[in-house]
Design a protein around this motif. Sequence first.
Motif, short mmCIF file in Angstrom:
data_model
loop_
_atom_site.label_atom_id
_atom_site.label_comp_id
_atom_site.label_asym_id
_atom_site.label_seq_id
_atom_site.Cartn_x
_atom_site.Cartn_y
_atom_site.Cartn_z
N GLY A 147 -21.20 2.88 6.63
CA GLY A 147 -21.88 1.61 6.49
C GLY A 147 -21.02 0.54 5.87
N PRO A 148 -21.47 -0.11 4.78
CA PRO A 148 -20.74 -1.22 4.16
C PRO A 148 -19.31 -0.83 3.79
N PRO A 149 -18.40 -1.80 3.80
CA PRO A 149 -16.97 -1.50 3.59
C PRO A 149 -16.56 -1.28 2.14
N TYR A 150 -17.15 -0.27 1.49
CA TYR A 150 -16.83 0.01 0.10
C TYR A 150 -15.41 0.51 -0.10
N SER A 151 -14.77 0.91 0.96
CA SER A 151 -13.42 1.48 0.84
C SER A 151 -12.32 0.44 0.88
N PHE A 152 -12.66 -0.84 1.03
CA PHE A 152 -11.64 -1.88 1.15
C PHE A 152 -11.58 -2.81 -0.07
N MET A 153 -10.37 -3.27 -0.38
CA MET A 153 -10.15 -4.19 -1.49
C MET A 153 -9.12 -5.25 -1.10
N ILE A 154 -9.12 -6.35 -1.83
CA ILE A 154 -8.01 -7.29 -1.74
C ILE A 154 -7.09 -7.01 -2.91
N THR A 155 -5.81 -6.85 -2.60
CA THR A 155 -4.80 -6.43 -3.57
C THR A 155 -3.70 -7.47 -3.67
N VAL A 156 -3.18 -7.68 -4.88
CA VAL A 156 -2.10 -8.65 -5.11
C VAL A 156 -1.02 -8.01 -5.97
N VAL A 157 0.11 -8.66 -6.08
CA VAL A 157 1.18 -8.14 -6.95
C VAL A 157 0.73 -8.31 -8.41
N PRO A 158 1.26 -7.50 -9.32
CA PRO A 158 0.80 -7.52 -10.72
C PRO A 158 0.82 -8.89 -11.39
N THR A 180 4.23 -2.08 4.93
CA THR A 180 4.86 -3.30 5.43
C THR A 180 4.28 -4.52 4.73
N GLN A 181 2.96 -4.50 4.55
CA GLN A 181 2.29 -5.60 3.87
C GLN A 181 2.72 -5.69 2.41
N LEU A 182 2.89 -4.54 1.77
CA LEU A 182 3.32 -4.54 0.37
C LEU A 182 4.70 -5.15 0.23
N VAL A 183 5.60 -4.80 1.13
CA VAL A 183 6.96 -5.36 1.10
C VAL A 183 6.91 -6.87 1.27
N THR A 218 -4.79 1.06 -3.04
CA THR A 218 -4.71 0.17 -4.21
C THR A 218 -4.51 0.98 -5.48
N ALA A 219 -5.25 2.08 -5.62
CA ALA A 219 -5.12 2.92 -6.81
C ALA A 219 -3.71 3.48 -6.93
N THR A 220 -3.11 3.83 -5.81
CA THR A 220 -1.74 4.34 -5.80
C THR A 220 -0.76 3.26 -6.21
N TYR A 221 -0.94 2.06 -5.68
CA TYR A 221 -0.09 0.92 -6.07
C TYR A 221 -0.19 0.66 -7.57
N GLU A 222 -1.41 0.73 -8.09
CA GLU A 222 -1.61 0.46 -9.51
C GLU A 222 -0.92 1.52 -10.38
N GLU A 223 -0.97 2.76 -9.96
CA GLU A 223 -0.29 3.83 -10.71
C GLU A 223 1.22 3.61 -10.74
N GLN A 224 1.74 3.02 -9.69
CA GLN A 224 3.18 2.78 -9.59
C GLN A 224 3.57 1.37 -10.04
#
Length: 324
Positions: free
Chosen positions: A110-121, A173-176, A193-199
């Motif tokens: 159903g609703p897109p709970y698995s998506f987020m908008i992510t930015v650089v720190p 590619t988007q992260l780069v 996103t959680a993986t990016y935040e850990e790193q």
Amino acid sequence: MFNRPRRTTAGRFAIAIGLITLFAAPAVAADKVRAGTSGLALLWTFIDSGTKAGIWQKYGIEVERVALAGDAVMQQALTSGDIQFGFGSGPGMGYHSKGVPAIGVAAVAGPPYSFMITVVPKSPIRSADDLKGRRIGVTTAGSMTQWLVRELSRQKGWGPNGIIDLPMGAPRTQLVAMKAGELDGTVTTVETTATYEEQNEARGVLELGELVKDFHTHVLFARTELIDKNPDLVARFLKGWFATVAYMKANKTFAIKESAAAMKYSESSITKAMDAQFEMLSDDGRWNPKAIDKISSSLVELGILEKEPPRDKLYTDRFVPVTP
């Protein structure tokens, strides 16, 4: 004295073979199917986990999962017959009206709970209000991620193009591009996103699950030829999938471990995302009329179709009913 007849070794062997033949159940080969998955998503790992848990086997099915770059590529594979089933997005339902010989057979999420908008720190973006005029990366043109960006812009009162969406392909590619300053943010999954935040590579700004309540984020497609010629296989595939969903929900530790290993993500990042997956997952595949209406309008907004199609061009309720 009574003399019993002696049996030869050959005779005893023949009797043994006869008993084995008499009592052994005939072996029935499982139906082998290829199921395509669109893009990178934690949810798709459930297919392989279902095999490991022995669930697909209970329904006489052997599933080979085929990872594909996005909805367009998946629909091409359905057209060519390279896959029989496809797990894609709600907007992917529009491809049947464009001639793809496959149609939605069940609502997966159903609703897109698995998506987020992510930015650089170090980004100055802190909330949705800071996104006006920003360049946000999405997977492909006509994708679910593109629609989410446009819907957010529309809900903020900026029109569909108040946020600039740029198709950039895979998450890495988007992260780069984001690190290089070519993008101000990206639409990514919660686990990514959680993986990016850990790193310390990026941070999440906005969860998109509350953006639209009536929507089918993920849909299961089947080739129309298969529906016509072997509806039993389609029905068993659906039973296998929803039995897998039930098993994963009941065995969260197993689900986290298997998904982390499959995606090569840490178990901590998958743990943060798993509840979002469970919240959005359908337990029975029922179609939501309001969600279908929203998807129909999205097809026009994304330029996939010129006008909204009739419902029988989007899905079939032959296998699961529509919610009253």
